[in-house]
Design a protein around this motif. Structure first.
Motif, PDB file in Angstrom:
ATOM      1  N   SER A   1       0.843  -1.189   0.000  1.00 39.44           N
ATOM      2  CA  SER A   1       0.000   0.000   0.000  1.00 39.44           C
ATOM      3  C   SER A   1       0.878   1.239   0.000  1.00 39.44           C
ATOM      4  N   LYS A   2       0.912   1.956  -1.136  1.00 47.52           N
ATOM      5  CA  LYS A   2       1.734   3.169  -1.173  1.00 47.52           C
ATOM      6  C   LYS A   2       1.158   4.224  -0.233  1.00 47.52           C
ATOM      7  N   ALA A   3      -0.165   4.273  -0.083  1.00 47.95           N
ATOM      8  CA  ALA A   3      -0.764   5.211   0.867  1.00 47.95           C
ATOM      9  C   ALA A   3      -0.370   4.842   2.294  1.00 47.95           C
ATOM     10  N   GLY A   4      -0.354   3.551   2.594  1.00 50.49           N
ATOM     11  CA  GLY A   4       0.069   3.097   3.923  1.00 50.49           C
ATOM     12  C   GLY A   4       1.525   3.423   4.188  1.00 50.49           C
ATOM     13  N   PHE A   5       2.360   3.272   3.153  1.00 50.89           N
ATOM     14  CA  PHE A   5       3.774   3.630   3.293  1.00 50.89           C
ATOM     15  C   PHE A   5       3.904   5.115   3.629  1.00 50.89           C
ATOM     16  N   MET A   6       3.196   5.959   2.884  1.00 53.90           N
ATOM     17  CA  MET A   6       3.298   7.397   3.127  1.00 53.90           C
ATOM     18  C   MET A   6       2.760   7.773   4.504  1.00 53.90           C
ATOM     19  N   THR A   7       1.685   7.137   4.940  1.00 60.41           N
ATOM     20  CA  THR A   7       1.143   7.405   6.273  1.00 60.41           C
ATOM     21  C   THR A   7       2.167   7.046   7.346  1.00 60.41           C
ATOM     22  N   THR A   8       2.916   5.968   7.105  1.00 58.82           N
ATOM     23  CA  THR A   8       3.907   5.515   8.078  1.00 58.82           C
ATOM     24  C   THR A   8       5.141   6.415   8.112  1.00 58.82           C
ATOM     25  N   VAL A   9       5.638   6.833   6.954  1.00 60.32           N
ATOM     26  CA  VAL A   9       6.894   7.592   6.933  1.00 60.32           C
ATOM     27  C   VAL A   9       6.721   9.103   7.049  1.00 60.32           C
ATOM     28  N   THR A  10       5.553   9.625   6.744  1.00 62.28           N
ATOM     29  CA  THR A  10       5.371  11.077   6.774  1.00 62.28           C
ATOM     30  C   THR A  10       5.739  11.709   8.121  1.00 62.28           C
ATOM     31  N   PRO A  11       5.351  11.128   9.262  1.00 66.91           N
ATOM     32  CA  PRO A  11       5.762  11.755  10.530  1.00 66.91           C
ATOM     33  C   PRO A  11       7.289  11.842  10.708  1.00 66.91           C
ATOM     34  N   LEU A  12       8.018  10.972  10.024  1.00 68.42           N
ATOM     35  CA  LEU A  12       9.483  10.985  10.133  1.00 68.42           C
ATOM     36  C   LEU A  12      10.120  12.082   9.298  1.00 68.42           C
ATOM     37  N   VAL A  13       9.435  12.524   8.246  1.00 65.88           N
ATOM     38  CA  VAL A  13      10.065  13.432   7.286  1.00 65.88           C
ATOM     39  C   VAL A  13       9.247  14.694   6.976  1.00 65.88           C
TER      40      VAL A  13
END
Length: 106
Positions: free
Chosen positions: A44-56
């Motif tokens: 899930s590219k949306a799931g990936f972005m949800t996971t990494v966005t707080p880091l970056v």
């Protein structure tokens, strides 16, 4: 770990690069499901972005880089793997290819 009868020794493989042995791949797939990067046995590219966005999110350049990673992996992850757990190898290999800074190495 209980589901696949994995041991602490199986976790040690996660310090290395994929592909991981089957039990370690199952652990990774389970973790990716828990954080939303795997949904319905698919990347899930949306799931990936949800996971990494707080880091970056404070760094626009890193955020754009992660968007590129999510798009690349959406195109490249092979969902026709031999076993369900191999999806864990497919996804981590792709993420590490484009974003080695996310590796779990100690």
């Amino acid at each position: 770990m209980d589901h696949v009868k994995a041991t602490e020794a199986d976790l040690e493989y996660l310090r290395d690069d994929p592909p991981y042995p089957e039990k370690a791949a199952c652990i990774i797939k389970c973790l990716l499901e828990k954080v939303g990067i795997v949904k319905n046995n698919r990347y899930s590219k949306a799931g990936f972005m949800t996971t990494v966005t707080p880091l970056v999110f404070k760094n626009k350049k890193k955020l754009e880089h992660m968007k590129t990673v999510s798009e690349n992996c959406d195109k490249e992850v092979n969902h026709s793997t031999e076993t369900p757990c191999q999806l864990g190898n497919e996804i981590t290999a792709c993420i590490f290819k484009y974003a080695p800074e996310l590796h779990l190495k100690a």
